[in-house]
Design a protein around this motif. Structure first.
Motif, PDB file in Angstrom:
ATOM      1  N   LEU A 251      26.152  51.953  49.135  1.00 56.33           N
ATOM      2  CA  LEU A 251      26.842  53.205  49.422  1.00 56.33           C
ATOM      3  C   LEU A 251      26.319  53.858  50.694  1.00 56.33           C
ATOM      4  O   LEU A 251      27.078  54.470  51.451  1.00 56.33           O
ATOM      5  N   GLU A 252      25.021  53.712  50.955  1.00 63.54           N
ATOM      6  CA  GLU A 252      24.427  54.351  52.127  1.00 63.54           C
ATOM      7  C   GLU A 252      24.971  53.753  53.417  1.00 63.54           C
ATOM      8  O   GLU A 252      25.320  54.464  54.364  1.00 63.54           O
ATOM      9  N   ASN A 253      25.036  52.412  53.465  1.00 66.11           N
ATOM     10  CA  ASN A 253      25.518  51.727  54.668  1.00 66.11           C
ATOM     11  C   ASN A 253      27.011  51.425  54.625  1.00 66.11           C
ATOM     12  O   ASN A 253      27.548  50.837  55.575  1.00 66.11           O
ATOM     13  N   GLN A 254      27.640  51.794  53.519  1.00 68.62           N
ATOM     14  CA  GLN A 254      29.085  51.585  53.351  1.00 68.62           C
ATOM     15  C   GLN A 254      29.493  50.128  53.588  1.00 68.62           C
ATOM     16  O   GLN A 254      30.335  49.813  54.424  1.00 68.62           O
ATOM     17  N   THR A 255      28.852  49.254  52.818  1.00 71.17           N
ATOM     18  CA  THR A 255      29.181  47.830  52.883  1.00 71.17           C
ATOM     19  C   THR A 255      29.329  47.281  51.474  1.00 71.17           C
ATOM     20  O   THR A 255      28.775  47.819  50.512  1.00 71.17           O
ATOM     21  N   TRP A 256      30.073  46.209  51.387  1.00 71.09           N
ATOM     22  CA  TRP A 256      30.325  45.532  50.104  1.00 71.09           C
ATOM     23  C   TRP A 256      30.032  44.047  50.324  1.00 71.09           C
ATOM     24  O   TRP A 256      30.685  43.387  51.133  1.00 71.09           O
ATOM     25  N   PHE A 257      29.055  43.524  49.599  1.00 68.33           N
ATOM     26  CA  PHE A 257      28.667  42.117  49.761  1.00 68.33           C
ATOM     27  C   PHE A 257      29.406  41.250  48.755  1.00 68.33           C
ATOM     28  O   PHE A 257      29.406  41.531  47.559  1.00 68.33           O
ATOM     29  N   PHE A 258      30.033  40.188  49.269  1.00 66.52           N
ATOM     30  CA  PHE A 258      30.704  39.218  48.404  1.00 66.52           C
ATOM     31  C   PHE A 258      29.971  37.884  48.519  1.00 66.52           C
ATOM     32  O   PHE A 258      29.886  37.313  49.618  1.00 66.52           O
ATOM     33  N   PRO A 259      29.428  37.361  47.418  1.00 66.56           N
ATOM     34  CA  PRO A 259      28.680  36.095  47.483  1.00 66.56           C
ATOM     35  C   PRO A 259      29.599  34.906  47.693  1.00 66.56           C
ATOM     36  O   PRO A 259      30.830  35.024  47.621  1.00 66.56           O
ATOM     37  N   GLU A 260      28.999  33.768  47.948  1.00 67.83           N
ATOM     38  CA  GLU A 260      29.768  32.538  48.162  1.00 67.83           C
ATOM     39  C   GLU A 260      30.528  32.166  46.904  1.00 67.83           C
ATOM     40  O   GLU A 260      30.044  32.333  45.784  1.00 67.83           O
ATOM     41  N   ASN A 261      31.743  31.678  47.072  1.00 66.47           N
ATOM     42  CA  ASN A 261      32.502  31.133  45.948  1.00 66.47           C
ATOM     43  C   ASN A 261      33.158  29.841  46.392  1.00 66.47           C
ATOM     44  O   ASN A 261      32.881  29.325  47.471  1.00 66.47           O
ATOM     45  N   LYS A 262      34.026  29.302  45.571  1.00 65.32           N
ATOM     46  CA  LYS A 262      34.586  27.978  45.858  1.00 65.32           C
ATOM     47  C   LYS A 262      35.550  27.983  47.041  1.00 65.32           C
ATOM     48  O   LYS A 262      35.911  26.925  47.542  1.00 65.32           O
ATOM     49  N   THR A 263      35.973  29.174  47.495  1.00 63.58           N
ATOM     50  CA  THR A 263      36.934  29.213  48.600  1.00 63.58           C
ATOM     51  C   THR A 263      36.370  29.816  49.876  1.00 63.58           C
ATOM     52  O   THR A 263      37.000  29.717  50.920  1.00 63.58           O
TER      53      THR A 263
END
Length: 409
Positions: A251-263
């Motif tokens: 929330l502080e840096n306003q980022t959303w991390f998405f981990p690796e997936n099959k695509t």
């Protein structure tokens, strides 16, 4: 021991274990009488139970089978291992084959194994599950696929075909079947259209669609509305959003991390200022859950909402039947002048908005977490985070007047 002694032990009704001789034993446990043979193979003591118990298998028959077992051991054959091979580890039916394949090849190796499990349980099991794997023919596969096509869900039918192909390949690997009855079926057989979809929403359609979403919250819940806001603002894949946990959002840096997936590979997505009220509202609505979109019903399979939740919510507004027990709702989106679109089309709409805003292709493709092509793929490892932040801000500024301030309502 003789037959009279065997009968006397059975009449006594007590649990007992007696040696008959030459490795053959008679056993009574909880009123059930059976035979087993003890033998030594490769220096290890082993036990194998005869297929039929007493009195179906008499003392004379048990002695003959015990002699055959001793003969196999003498010739270097382990009867226990031979039986497992013949039974295929007790894999006889399509259900058995799926369970073995799922446990060994899917559950521990696929990021979202529940997708295959759900499609099998809901769409394949009732049609093929109880049948012997050796009896399944291409006609059976075609019949099952035809029934799925009638439901009208091409994506589910395509996944079902993929499951059947991979599952029967697993059976071939174990020498349980000699051929794959699903191998020659293609996407054409499940109604797939190989023309790539080109559908995206115009600015007018975006305004109309989100107005319908807001005006029909008895059908299209507030959580669904917030999810669609995220999808059109960030261009992420549906499952990336719906399966996310709060630990992924900074929330502080306003980022959303998405981990690796099959695509796709891992990516950190910048959240524009205009979308922060949506994030804050979701934080309140999740009621302490670790998931951004927690499951709405108690489930042992997953903590977050089903992969079909958003698909069904959108389909309802187009007047499609998604519940066999309920009549479909009116086509309120169509009445509002919005042609049919899918959840995935929002991602294409986001990419089109980037093009309209003249965002350079290399940045736009990174916004979608697409790999760069050719030489750029090898030499350009720049993440473009700040450039992507600027791009997402421009998208939010363009959408804000259409969506009446996004999540501020």
């Amino acid at each position: 021991m003789n037959s009279s002694q065997i009968k006397a032990l059975v009449r006594a009704g007590e649990d007992v274990r007696k040696s008959v001789g030459d490795g053959l034993y008679f056993r009574v446990e909880q009123g059930t009488a059976s035979w087993f043979v003890r033998y030594t193979y490769a220096g290890r003591r082993k036990t194998i139970t005869l297929p039929e118990g007493y009195p179906i298998c008499s003392l004379a028959d048990a002695k003959i089978q015990a002699a055959a077992i001793r003969s196999k051991v003498k010739n270097g054959i382990d009867p226990q291992l031979e039986r497992r091979r013949e039974s295929g580890g007790l894999i006889h039916t399509v259900d058995d084959l799926f369970n073995d394949w799922f446990q060994r090849s899917v559950k521990s190796q696929v990021k979202h194994p529940g997708n295959d499990e759900r499609v099998y349980r809901n769409h394949i099991k009732s049609r093929l599950g109880k049948y012997s794997i050796r009896d399944i023919t291409p006609i059976d596969i075609r019949t099952a696929l035809d029934e799925l096509r009638k439901i009208g869900n091409k994506t589910t039918a395509s996944r079902a075909l993929s499951i059947l192909k991979r599952m029967f390949n697993h059976g071939i690997k174990l020498n349980l079947v000699t051929s794959n009855p699903a191998i020659h079926f293609t996407g054409v057989d499940v109604g797939q259209n190989y023309e790539p979809r080109k559908r995206f929403l115009s600015l007018d359609e975006i305004r109309s669609a989100f107005t319908v979403f807001r005006d029909n919250q008895d059908i299209f819940t507030r959580d669904n509305y917030l999810a669609f806001l995220l999808l059109i603002h960030l261009g992420c894949r549906k499952t990336e959003i719906t399966s996310s946990r709060w630990e992924q959002i900074d929330l502080e840096n306003q980022t959303w991390f998405f981990p690796e997936n099959k695509t796709s590979k891992p990516i950190t997505v910048p959240i524009p200022d205009q979308l922060m009220p949506v994030i804050e509202e979701l934080r309140v609505r999740c009621a302490g859950s670790q998931c951004v979109f927690p499951a709405r019903r108690r489930s042992k399979r997953r903590e977050y909402i089903s992969d079909d939740t958003l698909n069904h919510a959108l389909a309802k507004l187009f007047g499609q039947k998604v519940d066999s027990k309920k009549q479909p709702y009116p086509n309120v989106l169509g009445s509002a002048g919005v042609d049919y679109f899918t959840v995935q089309d929002l991602r294409r709409t986001y990419r089109t908005l980037l093009a309209q805003l003249k965002i350079p292709d290399n940045i736009a493709e990174r916004c979608l977490n697409h790999e760069l092509r050719g030489v750029l793929k090898v030499y350009n490892q720049h993440d473009y985070l700040e450039e992507r932040r600027e791009a997402n801000t421009k998208v939010a500024e363009l959408l804000e007047p259409l969506l009446h301030g996004g999540g501020n309502e």
